[in-house]
Scaffold this active site. Structure first.
Site, PDB file in Angstrom:
ATOM      1  N   ASN A 218       0.850  -1.196   0.000  1.00 33.32           N
ATOM      2  CA  ASN A 218       0.000   0.000   0.000  1.00 33.32           C
ATOM      3  C   ASN A 218       0.887   1.248   0.000  1.00 33.32           C
ATOM      4  O   ASN A 218       2.106   1.151   0.000  1.00 33.32           O
ATOM      5  CB  ASN A 218      -0.948  -0.016   1.203  1.00 33.32           C
ATOM      6  CG  ASN A 218      -0.182  -0.097   2.506  1.00 33.32           C
ATOM      7  OD1 ASN A 218       0.588   0.792   2.844  1.00 33.32           O
ATOM      8  ND2 ASN A 218      -0.366  -1.193   3.237  1.00 33.32           N
TER       9      ASN A 218
ATOM     10  N   ASP B  48      -4.377  -6.264   4.917  1.00 30.72           N
ATOM     11  CA  ASP B  48      -5.396  -7.101   5.550  1.00 30.72           C
ATOM     12  C   ASP B  48      -5.380  -8.522   4.998  1.00 30.72           C
ATOM     13  O   ASP B  48      -5.783  -9.459   5.677  1.00 30.72           O
ATOM     14  CB  ASP B  48      -6.789  -6.481   5.332  1.00 30.72           C
ATOM     15  CG  ASP B  48      -6.947  -5.216   6.170  1.00 30.72           C
ATOM     16  OD1 ASP B  48      -6.360  -5.162   7.262  1.00 30.72           O
ATOM     17  OD2 ASP B  48      -7.632  -4.280   5.711  1.00 30.72           O
TER      18      ASP B  48
ATOM     19  N   LYS C 256       9.035 -17.077 -10.691  1.00 36.81           N
ATOM     20  CA  LYS C 256       8.285 -15.957 -11.256  1.00 36.81           C
ATOM     21  C   LYS C 256       7.107 -16.493 -12.085  1.00 36.81           C
ATOM     22  O   LYS C 256       7.300 -17.382 -12.920  1.00 36.81           O
ATOM     23  CB  LYS C 256       9.223 -15.145 -12.154  1.00 36.81           C
ATOM     24  CG  LYS C 256       8.575 -13.901 -12.700  1.00 36.81           C
ATOM     25  CD  LYS C 256       9.507 -13.159 -13.631  1.00 36.81           C
ATOM     26  CE  LYS C 256       8.726 -12.129 -14.412  1.00 36.81           C
ATOM     27  NZ  LYS C 256       9.339 -11.804 -15.678  1.00 36.81           N
TER      28      LYS C 256
HETATM   29  N1  CTP Z   1      -3.908  -3.264  11.995  1.00 39.94           N
HETATM   30  C1  CTP Z   1      -3.204  -4.367  12.437  1.00 39.94           C
HETATM   31  N2  CTP Z   1      -3.249  -5.533  11.729  1.00 39.94           N
HETATM   32  C2  CTP Z   1      -3.992  -5.632  10.627  1.00 39.94           C
HETATM   33  C3  CTP Z   1      -4.730  -4.527  10.163  1.00 39.94           C
HETATM   34  C4  CTP Z   1      -4.657  -3.338  10.878  1.00 39.94           C
HETATM   35  O1  CTP Z   1      -2.510  -4.277  13.455  1.00 39.94           O
HETATM   36  N3  CTP Z   1      -4.031  -6.784   9.973  1.00 39.94           N
HETATM   37  C5  CTP Z   1      -3.853  -2.021  12.790  1.00 39.94           C
HETATM   38  C6  CTP Z   1      -3.207  -0.860  12.069  1.00 39.94           C
HETATM   39  O2  CTP Z   1      -1.822  -0.809  12.335  1.00 39.94           O
HETATM   40  C7  CTP Z   1      -3.954   0.338  12.638  1.00 39.94           C
HETATM   41  C8  CTP Z   1      -5.311  -0.213  12.972  1.00 39.94           C
HETATM   42  O3  CTP Z   1      -5.171  -1.627  13.034  1.00 39.94           O
HETATM   43  O4  CTP Z   1      -3.383   0.792  13.841  1.00 39.94           O
HETATM   44  C9  CTP Z   1      -6.397   0.125  11.976  1.00 39.94           C
HETATM   45  O5  CTP Z   1      -5.946  -0.186  10.676  1.00 39.94           O
HETATM   46  P1  CTP Z   1      -6.846   0.152   9.407  1.00 39.94           P
HETATM   47  O6  CTP Z   1      -6.152  -0.328   8.183  1.00 39.94           O
HETATM   48  O7  CTP Z   1      -7.302   1.568   9.460  1.00 39.94           O
HETATM   49  O8  CTP Z   1      -8.148  -0.687   9.681  1.00 39.94           O
HETATM   50  P2  CTP Z   1      -8.513  -2.208   9.570  1.00 39.94           P
HETATM   51  O9  CTP Z   1      -8.701  -2.745  10.954  1.00 39.94           O
HETATM   52  O10 CTP Z   1      -7.541  -2.945   8.711  1.00 39.94           O
HETATM   53  O11 CTP Z   1      -9.929  -2.119   8.881  1.00 39.94           O
HETATM   54  P3  CTP Z   1     -10.318  -1.576   7.405  1.00 39.94           P
HETATM   55  O12 CTP Z   1      -9.138  -1.858   6.517  1.00 39.94           O
HETATM   56  O13 CTP Z   1     -11.524  -2.368   7.066  1.00 39.94           O
HETATM   57  O14 CTP Z   1     -10.601  -0.112   7.557  1.00 39.94           O
END
Ligand code: CTP
Length: 399
Positions: free
Chosen positions: A206, A275, A285
């Site tokens: 990302n 996620d 590859k």
């Molecule tokens: N986070 C985490 N592990 C993950 C996803 C997120 O520890 N697998 C943590 C991030 O570091 C951040 C918080 O959770 O502090 C929120 O992350 P964000 O990406 O905003 O939200 P998500 O929980 O992933 O939900 P969504 O992507 O649906 O908004």
């Protein structure tokens, strides 16, 4: 730090070419910078360069220049910090033995400010017992000495004697000037993106630059905390003095976070964790073939939620970040409850001046008790200090 006065003493070694960059960094951070040079230093870098960058007259001579009669007394007493960079064996020897035979050495005899000495010279010179004894003597008297880097030197030899990067000297200056109000805390920060591999040359990631997480780690270190930084791949160099754990995937980040969580008073999860990850990483590859392909993805562990679930056994202030493009407050509030957080820092990442890859940020800090605090648009280092202030207050209130 706005307005704090720094006197930079530049002495005559080839590393003097790095002094302008140090002065530039200090000025950019709103320090008032004065420069004093030895006559030899002016052979390596011109007073005009340093005058232009500092915005102040450079003093290079004891007599016959633009100096006023009491400058040699005033300079070292007005300053909040003196940095000698580069410091040659000559100035180190003079400072250790009370010799004042030019402007800078005389100024150091009368100086009262905290002083950071940054030696830079040939490795044999640096390792010479006389130089080492002088440095030890100065350290015993309360002067701070920054160890030189090791590597290829301008004279063609290899060994210790390189002036540290101006950015590292700048960081050390910040540490010396900061109030150490977090000295009793161990703080773990995660930063940057994670990368999830498809095959040996491709990955999913990302747009996180890691700037916010690195600013938090740097700010905490300046304020005296013991800092662990678990970081996904970024273009940034971790500040010296931090326990740095580079990782790539969410699984690796989870392992490192759990390895270091013990004894942490504050954990701040600024990382943008992927996620999902590809179910399998291809060993070779992947070759071009069909017109369309689909990738089977599986869910990554939610590291923050796992920390929240086990908070009872490891009491600490848990701070999350919420990167949102819509319904900022509502989404962030849901995350605070779902992940058992003490506070969440919500970012509207659709803004051009805040969130991913910018140097500035404007955030909403939301607390577990429902309070919401809005920050103005600020530099990420100022946002970092604000978050640390609030984490400190929560920690003092809770245990
Ligand atoms: N986070 C985490 N592990 C993950 C996803 C997120 O520890 N697998 C943590 C991030 O570091 C951040 C918080 O959770 O502090 C929120 O992350 P964000 O990406 O905003 O939200 P998500 O929980 O992933 O939900 P969504 O992507 O649906 O908004």
């Amino acid at each position: 730090m706005k307005g704090k006065k720094v006197l930079v003493g530049v002495t005559g070694g080839i590393a003097a070419y790095k002094a302008p960059e140090l002065v530039r960094l200090l000025v950019k951070a709103d320090f008032q910078v004065e420069v004093a040079m030895t006559e030899s230093a002016t052979w390596f870098v011109t007073p005009l360069t340093l005058e232009t960058l500092s915005g102040n007259k450079v003093i290079a001579r004891m007599f016959g220049g633009d100096e006023t009669p009491m400058d040699h007394i005033r300079c070292g007493q007005d300053a909040d910090l003196i940095i000698i960079a580069p410091a040659t064996a000559n100035i180190i020897g003079k400072m250790a033995h009370g010799i004042g035979d030019d402007f800078l050495s005389t100024c150091m005899l009368a100086a009262t400010a905290t002083t950071l000495i940054c030696p830079a010279m040939n490795d044999r010179m640096f390792l010479n017992p006389a130089v080492q004894d002088n440095l030890n003597l100065l350290q015993e008297r309360g002067f701070h000495v920054m160890a030189p880097g090791s590597g290829e030197l301008a004279c063609g030899t290899e060994g210790p004697g390189r002036l540290p990067d101006p950015a590292d000297i700048f960081e050390q200056a910040q540490i010396l000037l900061s109030e150490r109000d977090l000295a009793d805390l161990k703080i773990l920060v995660t930063a940057g993106p994670t990368t999830e591999h498809i095959d040996p040359v491709r990955f999913i990631s990302n747009r996180s630059s890691g700037k916010m997480g690195y600013a938090l780690a740097r700010a905490a270190l300046r304020r005296g905390a013991e800092v662990v930084l678990v970081s996904g791949p970024t273009n940034m160099k971790p500040p010296p003095g931090i326990h740095f754990c580079p990782v790539q995937t969410a699984e690796e980040m989870k392992r490192k976070v759990f390895e270091h969580r013990s004894g942490c008073h504050v954990i701040i999860k600024a990382a943008a964790v992927s996620d999902y990850r590809p179910k399998e990483m291809a060993r070779q590859k992947v070759k071009k073939g069909a017109d369309s392909v689909s990738l089977h993805m599986v869910k990554n562990p939610d590291i923050l939620a796992l920390l929240g679930q086990t908070k009872k056994d490891h009491p600490c202030i848990l701070v999350g970040f919420a990167a949102e493009t819509e319904n900022l407050l509502n989404n962030a509030q849901k995350k605070i409850t779902a992940k058992n957080l003490d506070m969440i820092v919500a970012n509207d990442v659709s803004r051009k001046d805040a969130g991913f890859q910018t140097d500035t940020n404007a955030v909403k800090i939301i607390y577990a008790d429902g309070r919401v605090e809005d920050s103005p648009l600020m530099g990420k280092i100022d946002v970092a200090h604000l978050i640390l202030d609030r984490a400190r207050a929560l920690k003092d209130k809770s245990f």
